[in-house]
Write an enzyme that holds these catalytic residues in place. Structure first.
Site, short mmCIF file in Angstrom:
data_model
loop_
_atom_site.label_atom_id
_atom_site.label_comp_id
_atom_site.label_asym_id
_atom_site.label_seq_id
_atom_site.Cartn_x
_atom_site.Cartn_y
_atom_site.Cartn_z
N HIS A 14 28.89 100.08 24.68
CA HIS A 14 28.02 100.69 23.66
C HIS A 14 26.56 100.26 23.87
O HIS A 14 25.95 99.62 23.01
CB HIS A 14 28.50 100.32 22.25
CG HIS A 14 27.95 101.21 21.18
ND1 HIS A 14 28.65 101.57 20.05
CD2 HIS A 14 26.74 101.86 21.06
CE1 HIS A 14 27.91 102.36 19.29
NE2 HIS A 14 26.75 102.55 19.88
N LEU A 15 26.03 100.65 25.03
CA LEU A 15 24.68 100.22 25.41
C LEU A 15 23.61 101.30 25.19
O LEU A 15 22.46 101.09 25.57
CB LEU A 15 24.65 99.82 26.89
CG LEU A 15 25.45 98.57 27.30
CD1 LEU A 15 25.26 98.29 28.79
CD2 LEU A 15 25.02 97.36 26.49
N GLY A 16 24.00 102.44 24.62
CA GLY A 16 23.06 103.56 24.51
C GLY A 16 21.71 103.16 23.94
O GLY A 16 20.66 103.58 24.43
N ASP B 152 30.70 105.04 27.12
CA ASP B 152 29.91 103.93 26.55
C ASP B 152 30.43 103.50 25.20
O ASP B 152 30.02 102.47 24.68
CB ASP B 152 28.44 104.38 26.42
CG ASP B 152 27.54 103.27 25.88
OD1 ASP B 152 27.60 102.15 26.44
OD2 ASP B 152 26.80 103.50 24.91
N ALA C 225 28.13 108.90 22.82
CA ALA C 225 27.80 109.19 21.41
C ALA C 225 28.58 108.25 20.49
O ALA C 225 28.05 107.22 20.06
CB ALA C 225 28.11 110.66 21.11
N GLU D 113 35.67 99.25 18.30
CA GLU D 113 34.75 98.35 19.02
C GLU D 113 34.64 97.03 18.28
O GLU D 113 34.71 97.01 17.05
CB GLU D 113 33.36 99.00 19.11
CG GLU D 113 33.37 100.25 19.98
CD GLU D 113 32.01 100.92 20.11
OE1 GLU D 113 31.02 100.41 19.54
OE2 GLU D 113 31.93 101.97 20.75
N ARG E 204 18.92 115.92 18.54
CA ARG E 204 17.78 115.23 19.17
C ARG E 204 18.13 114.66 20.54
O ARG E 204 17.35 114.79 21.48
CB ARG E 204 17.32 114.08 18.27
CG ARG E 204 16.61 114.54 17.00
CD ARG E 204 16.15 113.30 16.26
NE ARG E 204 15.31 113.64 15.14
CZ ARG E 204 15.60 113.32 13.87
NH1 ARG E 204 16.70 112.68 13.59
NH2 ARG E 204 14.78 113.64 12.90
N ILE E 205 19.29 113.99 20.63
CA ILE E 205 19.64 113.36 21.91
C ILE E 205 20.12 114.43 22.91
O ILE E 205 19.72 114.41 24.08
CB ILE E 205 20.71 112.26 21.70
CG1 ILE E 205 20.16 111.18 20.75
CG2 ILE E 205 21.13 111.65 23.04
CD1 ILE E 205 21.18 110.13 20.32
C1 MLT Z 1 22.93 104.27 17.00
O1 MLT Z 1 23.70 104.86 16.26
O2 MLT Z 1 21.73 104.48 16.93
C2 MLT Z 1 23.42 103.24 17.97
O3 MLT Z 1 24.78 103.12 17.93
C3 MLT Z 1 22.67 102.01 17.66
C4 MLT Z 1 23.15 100.71 18.18
O4 MLT Z 1 23.77 100.60 19.23
O5 MLT Z 1 22.85 99.73 17.53
#
Ligand code: MLT
Length: 311
Positions: free
Chosen positions: A279-281, A256, A231, A261, A151-152
């Site tokens: 981790h801002l995705g 990211d 990812a 983490e 999807r992404i």
């Molecule tokens: C995800 O897997 O959708 C993301 O890592 C979500 C998040 O950052 O909370």
């Protein structure tokens, strides 16, 4: 009669609580802190998490009456789905909530790395007006390799096609005809490594994908490669990437996500040509609202004994 208890273990959009409605007792804890999580999960009916809370076998064993684990996002790598299923606990997520946000961040990191946005910004604010030092490269007419055309990955491919890039992808689960309809040429991973000027990783973290882009793979890339991983940490081996950057075998990277983490100290941070974010995705208002509402609805259905449809 007492209301079912929902534990919100991370910062979630206010829309989550609104969507849950008045029928639940809402409790909160810091799920990243095990000493808080383990007693807090003991007597709740549902827990809502993002990615910092590990709902592993230990946490599930501490939960006496848990019925639902709700992940306000896509990835389920912080939830032991097998252990949950064995204990009769349902696991729900919000698989499409943040895909646009994640795709946009990958593109942002790619552009930022190509145009030295982060170091130029830091230098200018430090009083340095350096134009030639931060000469970048265009994305136009370059080849981008998408690793994982889910999807992404598809959204990233569409956006980068609009930049005039040639898009190739590696994904053993996608048919070449389907990719061709999107203007994407499916290739082997080796061919992608050999051809890509830019590369973006869009895979879930599984035993198969962990370290997929490691020393051996980075030995095959072009030295002008700009590599983006928004990812999951560990899919691109951080040490291998560090060595490749140090030896000039990879030109730049946008990172990211990290193997462990939160990560506030990585050898990758020594490079000006690495643009890094925490981790801002999925961290947009829109994605958080969608994720919160989606999991709140699933929790409502699950706790009232109704079928939870696949999102
Ligand atoms: C995800 O897997 O959708 C993301 O890592 C979500 C998040 O950052 O909370």
């Amino acid at each position: 009669m007492s209301k079912p208890v929902v534990l919100i273990a991370e910062e979630l959009s206010p829309a989550t609580v609104e969507a849950l409605g008045p029928d639940f007792e809402i409790r909160r804890c810091n799920g990243a802190d095990r000493a808080e999580l383990l007693p807090a999960i003991a007597d709740v009916d549902a827990i809502l998490v993002r990615s910092a809370t590990k709902v592993d076998a230990e946490a599930l064993a501490a939960a006496q009456r848990l019925k639902v684990v709700a992940r306000a996002g896509v990835g389920l790598d912080n939830v032991d789905v097998k252990a949950a299923t064995q204990s009769g606990v349902m696991v729900v997520n919000a698989p499409t909530s943040n895909i646009v946000s994640a795709a946009e961040l990958a593109v942002a990191l790619m552009l930022a790395a190509a145009r030295h946005v982060a170091p130029a910004n830091a230098a200018l604010k430090d009083g340095e007006w350096k134009r030639s030092k931060y000469t970048g490269i265009e994305l136009y007419e370059k080849t981008v390799g998408i690793v994982g055309l889910g999807r992404i990955g598809v959204l990233v491919a569409q956006r980068l096609s609009a930049f005039g890039m040639k898009v190739i992808a590696y994904d053993p689960y996608v048919q070449a005809g389907r990719a061709a309809q999107m203007g994407v040429r499916l290739v082997t991973l080796d061919d992608l490594l050999a051809e890509a000027d830019f590369m973006s990783v869009h895979l879930p973290k599984t035993p198969e994908t962990l370290g997929l882009i490691g020393e051996e793979q980075l030995a095959k890339v072009k030295p002008n490669l700009v590599l983006v991983n928004a990812a999951r940490g560990g899919i691109v081996d951080e040490h291998a990437l560090y060595v490749a950057l140090k030896e000039g075998r990879v030109a730049a990277a946008g990172v990211d996500v990290f193997a462990s983490e939160p990560c506030t100290d990585s050898p990758l941070f020594e490079f000006e040509n690495v643009v890094a974010t925490p981790h801002l995705g999925a961290s947009t208002d829109e994605a958080q609202e969608k994720a919160g509402i989606a999991v709140a609805k699933s929790v409502r259905l699950a706790l009232s004994g109704e079928l939870v449809p696949d999102a």
